[in-house]
Write a protein that holds these residues in place. Structure first.
Motif, PDB file in Angstrom:
ATOM      1  N   TYR A   1       0.823  -1.211   0.000  1.00  0.00           N
ATOM      2  CA  TYR A   1       0.000   0.000   0.000  1.00  0.00           C
ATOM      3  C   TYR A   1       0.862   1.268   0.000  1.00  0.00           C
ATOM      4  N   VAL A   2       1.955   1.259   0.749  1.00  0.00           N
ATOM      5  CA  VAL A   2       2.843   2.428   0.774  1.00  0.00           C
ATOM      6  C   VAL A   2       3.413   2.698  -0.611  1.00  0.00           C
ATOM      7  N   ILE A   3       3.949   1.660  -1.246  1.00  0.00           N
ATOM      8  CA  ILE A   3       4.541   1.821  -2.581  1.00  0.00           C
ATOM      9  C   ILE A   3       3.466   2.217  -3.593  1.00  0.00           C
ATOM     10  N   MET A   4       2.279   1.644  -3.454  1.00  0.00           N
ATOM     11  CA  MET A   4       1.174   1.975  -4.359  1.00  0.00           C
ATOM     12  C   MET A   4       0.833   3.468  -4.283  1.00  0.00           C
ATOM     13  N   ILE A   5       0.758   3.999  -3.070  1.00  0.00           N
ATOM     14  CA  ILE A   5       0.416   5.410  -2.877  1.00  0.00           C
ATOM     15  C   ILE A   5       1.467   6.319  -3.509  1.00  0.00           C
ATOM     16  N   PHE A   6       2.736   6.000  -3.301  1.00  0.00           N
ATOM     17  CA  PHE A   6       3.784   6.871  -3.834  1.00  0.00           C
ATOM     18  C   PHE A   6       3.990   6.687  -5.336  1.00  0.00           C
ATOM     19  N   MET A   7       3.675   5.517  -5.870  1.00  0.00           N
ATOM     20  CA  MET A   7       3.654   5.373  -7.330  1.00  0.00           C
ATOM     21  C   MET A   7       2.574   6.276  -7.906  1.00  0.00           C
ATOM     22  N   PHE A   8       1.406   6.273  -7.268  1.00  0.00           N
ATOM     23  CA  PHE A   8       0.299   7.125  -7.716  1.00  0.00           C
ATOM     24  C   PHE A   8       0.701   8.602  -7.684  1.00  0.00           C
ATOM     25  N   LEU A   9       1.293   9.045  -6.576  1.00  0.00           N
ATOM     26  CA  LEU A   9       1.705  10.449  -6.457  1.00  0.00           C
ATOM     27  C   LEU A   9       2.768  10.814  -7.489  1.00  0.00           C
ATOM     28  N   SER A  10       3.677   9.875  -7.768  1.00  0.00           N
ATOM     29  CA  SER A  10       4.738  10.139  -8.744  1.00  0.00           C
ATOM     30  C   SER A  10       4.201  10.201 -10.169  1.00  0.00           C
ATOM     31  N   GLY A  11       2.980   9.710 -10.358  1.00  0.00           N
ATOM     32  CA  GLY A  11       2.348   9.795 -11.672  1.00  0.00           C
ATOM     33  C   GLY A  11       1.613  11.097 -11.908  1.00  0.00           C
ATOM     34  N   ILE A  12       1.599  11.983 -10.902  1.00  0.00           N
ATOM     35  CA  ILE A  12       0.938  13.291 -11.020  1.00  0.00           C
ATOM     36  C   ILE A  12       1.958  14.323 -11.500  1.00  0.00           C
ATOM     37  N   ASN A  13       1.493  15.274 -12.279  1.00  0.00           N
ATOM     38  CA  ASN A  13       2.339  16.373 -12.741  1.00  0.00           C
ATOM     39  C   ASN A  13       2.996  17.046 -11.533  1.00  0.00           C
ATOM     40  N   PHE A  14       4.324  17.138 -11.517  1.00  0.00           N
ATOM     41  CA  PHE A  14       5.025  17.695 -10.361  1.00  0.00           C
ATOM     42  C   PHE A  14       4.746  19.186 -10.182  1.00  0.00           C
ATOM     43  N   SER A  15       4.327  19.857 -11.227  1.00  0.00           N
ATOM     44  CA  SER A  15       3.922  21.259 -11.078  1.00  0.00           C
ATOM     45  C   SER A  15       2.668  21.349 -10.226  1.00  0.00           C
ATOM     46  N   LEU A  16       1.756  20.386 -10.390  1.00  0.00           N
ATOM     47  CA  LEU A  16       0.546  20.368  -9.573  1.00  0.00           C
ATOM     48  C   LEU A  16       0.856  19.950  -8.139  1.00  0.00           C
ATOM     49  N   LEU A  17       1.814  19.035  -7.978  1.00  0.00           N
ATOM     50  CA  LEU A  17       2.240  18.670  -6.625  1.00  0.00           C
ATOM     51  C   LEU A  17       2.835  19.883  -5.908  1.00  0.00           C
ATOM     52  N   TYR A  18       3.550  20.708  -6.656  1.00  0.00           N
ATOM     53  CA  TYR A  18       4.111  21.949  -6.094  1.00  0.00           C
ATOM     54  C   TYR A  18       2.976  22.858  -5.612  1.00  0.00           C
ATOM     55  N   LEU A  19       1.946  23.012  -6.444  1.00  0.00           N
ATOM     56  CA  LEU A  19       0.806  23.848  -6.060  1.00  0.00           C
ATOM     57  C   LEU A  19       0.064  23.269  -4.865  1.00  0.00           C
ATOM     58  N   LEU A  20      -0.025  21.937  -4.815  1.00  0.00           N
ATOM     59  CA  LEU A  20      -0.758  21.278  -3.740  1.00  0.00           C
ATOM     60  C   LEU A  20      -0.003  21.351  -2.417  1.00  0.00           C
ATOM     61  N   VAL A  21       1.282  21.002  -2.448  1.00  0.00           N
ATOM     62  CA  VAL A  21       2.075  20.879  -1.218  1.00  0.00           C
ATOM     63  C   VAL A  21       2.569  22.226  -0.709  1.00  0.00           C
ATOM     64  N   LEU A  22       3.071  23.059  -1.601  1.00  0.00           N
ATOM     65  CA  LEU A  22       3.728  24.295  -1.171  1.00  0.00           C
ATOM     66  C   LEU A  22       2.858  25.537  -1.282  1.00  0.00           C
ATOM     67  N   LYS A  23       1.830  25.482  -2.100  1.00  0.00           N
ATOM     68  CA  LYS A  23       0.951  26.640  -2.260  1.00  0.00           C
ATOM     69  C   LYS A  23      -0.454  26.407  -1.694  1.00  0.00           C
ATOM     70  N   GLY A  24      -0.782  25.134  -1.426  1.00  0.00           N
ATOM     71  CA  GLY A  24      -2.098  24.822  -0.878  1.00  0.00           C
ATOM     72  C   GLY A  24      -3.247  25.072  -1.838  1.00  0.00           C
ATOM     73  N   SER A  25      -2.981  25.021  -3.134  1.00  0.00           N
ATOM     74  CA  SER A  25      -4.022  25.283  -4.143  1.00  0.00           C
ATOM     75  C   SER A  25      -4.804  24.002  -4.430  1.00  0.00           C
ATOM     76  N   TYR A  26      -5.601  23.584  -3.468  1.00  0.00           N
ATOM     77  CA  TYR A  26      -6.326  22.322  -3.592  1.00  0.00           C
ATOM     78  C   TYR A  26      -7.359  22.353  -4.714  1.00  0.00           C
ATOM     79  N   LYS A  27      -8.105  23.462  -4.803  1.00  0.00           N
ATOM     80  CA  LYS A  27      -9.171  23.533  -5.801  1.00  0.00           C
ATOM     81  C   LYS A  27      -8.615  23.417  -7.216  1.00  0.00           C
ATOM     82  N   ARG A  28      -7.525  24.122  -7.485  1.00  0.00           N
ATOM     83  CA  ARG A  28      -6.950  24.091  -8.831  1.00  0.00           C
ATOM     84  C   ARG A  28      -6.471  22.692  -9.187  1.00  0.00           C
ATOM     85  N   VAL A  29      -5.885  22.010  -8.197  1.00  0.00           N
ATOM     86  CA  VAL A  29      -5.355  20.668  -8.450  1.00  0.00           C
ATOM     87  C   VAL A  29      -6.479  19.688  -8.752  1.00  0.00           C
ATOM     88  N   PHE A  30      -7.504  19.692  -7.904  1.00  0.00           N
ATOM     89  CA  PHE A  30      -8.557  18.695  -8.058  1.00  0.00           C
ATOM     90  C   PHE A  30      -9.538  19.029  -9.181  1.00  0.00           C
TER      91      PHE A  30
END
Length: 484
Positions: free
Chosen positions: A239-268
């Motif tokens: 399950y741990v590896i599955m979750i991080f494989m999933f996250l690594s499949g997301i555009n890292f620019s969106l991960l930046y907005l999600l993690v560091l900018k808190g732009s949840y609405k734009r991401v989802f």
């Protein structure tokens, strides 16, 4: 004009960087007192002393790069990294065949994850660490890493970033391209550390945790075990590896907005992420139901096995928890469909990418509407914005070239001597950078039995697939080398 002096200088810098990574393996080999230590020392020295003259040739080079320079640098970087990266395997004697050593290295840097090794556990810790590190370096990109740590490209950095980034376009999340590269790598490193911690909590040994974390965030699939993740027999680890494989499949620019900018609405609200999640849920549901009907698995096991497989294949990671070739044929045949999808652009995954699938689907939908309403103006919209004609043309061209490459490679593999199924599996797995396929190249087998000619073609397809087709193929066109 092509700025060859600057190209030589960049190659020299890249070799210095690679020697730094090799030095980490020297320390690890010394710590474990294993026989691969001399091979790493010699490999590091060869790499450094090759980089020195290349750097001095370009010492007075003009720090100006055009689009052609970018394509040459990126392609050469991956070939040269693989050429010198194979030295530890070859010089240590653990992979004494040059074809196999180069195959294993290119499979690592391209994050394909296909292996010619029949007994992975026999490798010393230094080589196992190097295998995983090649994937970690290649996952986010060799040149993007260099842009992040060395200000040597000047204004030409944007050309290199565009040539190596995945997807029909790339996002500048900060005004300066070097800052963008730094933030992307910061998130990448943070995800790797988080994976290490969580895997260690799950009683995976620290060394294995580090290696698997690097392969997971790179969506590469190299494991320290011949049986891959199945060797640990742990639902928690899966399950741990599955979750991080999933996250690594997301555009890292969106991960930046999600993690560091808190732009949840734009991401989802992002169209590509929604498509990515929907395709994952669809395939997981189909395979889960198929396993419940055709096997004796419990609901939880069927869900876990199907989820891990779908996420692993769609993100083109290639980790395995079960030999899906033992499942009902319709289920393992679905893996070839999932292989085409890929995850998001701007991620570490391979394949066609969800954004291209979205654009193609909407182009097709508009064509049906045009049949009914010939005079209607129907723009293709993604995230509320109209997709330009040039982007649509690029996406269509990508699909056509991708399919043509599959058929050309498929035919060539069969002329080499592979049968119908194996030829297709090797080609699509190489071009999409997935790793495990079907038939004799399925999850229970290595690719060691392939003829050398098939391995070299596979190597070429791994490179073409990792660099999004055109970056490499342009170098084979006569017009690319014309002065004007």
């Amino acid at each position: 004009m092509i700025n060859w002096r600057m190209i030589f200088k960049v190659m020299g810098f890249l070799l210095f960087i690679e020697s730094g990574f090799l030095t980490l393996c020297i320390l690890l080999s010394y710590l474990y007192q294993e026989p691969d230590l001399p091979a790493f020392i010699i490999s590091t020295l060869i790499t450094v002393f090759t980089g020195i003259p290349l750097f001095y040739i370009g010492k007075r080079a003009e720090r100006k790069l055009n689009r052609k320079d970018g394509y040459i640098i990126v392609t050469l970087a991956w070939v040269i990294f693989s050429l010198f990266g194979m030295l530890p395997y070859y010089l240590s004697g653990y992979i004494p065949n040059i074809t196999n050593a180069f195959f294993e290295t290119m499979s690592g840097f391209s994050t394909t994850g296909a292996s010619i090794l029949d007994n992975i556990e026999s490798l010393p810790h230094g080589l196992l660490f190097w295998r995983s590190m090649t994937q970690w370096i290649g996952g986010m990109g060799i040149v993007i890493f260099t842009i992040a740590i060395l200000p040597i490209f000047g204004a030409g950095g944007i050309q290199l970033f565009a040539a190596e980034a995945t997807g029909p376009k790339f996002d500048k999340i900060t005004p300066h391209i070097d800052e963008t590269a730094k933030w992307i790598w910061t998130i990448y490193i943070g995800m790797t550390i988080a994976t290490i911690i969580l895997l260690t909590i799950g009683d995976m040994p620290l060394f294995d945790s580090v290696c698997h974390a690097m392969s997971t965030t790179a969506t590469g699939g190299f494991s320290t075990k011949q049986a891959s993740i199945a060797a640990f027999n742990s639902s928690y680890i899966e399950y741990v590896i599955m979750i991080f494989m999933f996250l690594s499949g997301i555009n890292f620019s969106l991960l930046y907005l999600l993690v560091l900018k808190g732009s949840y609405k734009r991401v989802f609200k992002d169209t590509e992420i929604r498509w990515y999640i929907k395709t994952l849920l669809f395939f997981i549901s189909v395979i889960t139901i198929g396993l419940l009907v055709s096997s004796n698995m419990s609901m939880e096991e069927a869900f876990r096995k199907s989820s891990f497989l779908v996420v692993s294949i769609q993100t083109t990671c290639g980790f395995i928890t079960a030999d899906y070739m033992q499942w009902a044929p319709p289920l393992w045949m679905l893996t070839t469909v999932i292989t085409y999808c890929g995850a998001c652009a701007g991620s570490t995954s391979g394949g066609i990418k969800c954004i291209r699938a979205v654009i193609m689907a909407r182009i097709a939908k508009n064509e049906f509407m045009h049949i009914l309403h010939p005079n209607a103006v129907l723009p293709v919209r993604v995230n509320g914005q109209s997709v330009s004609s040039s982007t649509k043309s690029t996406v269509l061209a990508f699909f056509v070239v991708f399919v043509l490459l599959v058929f050309f490679g498929w035919f060539t593999m069969m002329t080499i001597g592979l049968d119908f199924d194996d030829a297709y599996s090797v080609i699509i797995s190489s071009l999409a950078n997935v790793g495990p396929g079907i038939g004799k190249c399925g999850p229970a087998f290595s690719w060691n039995a392939l003829p050398d000619a098939a391995k070299w073609l596979s190597i070429l397809y791994m490179l073409i697939g990792r660099l999004e087709l055109f970056t490499v193929l342009l170098l084979f066109t006569p017009s690319f080398w014309k002065k004007n």
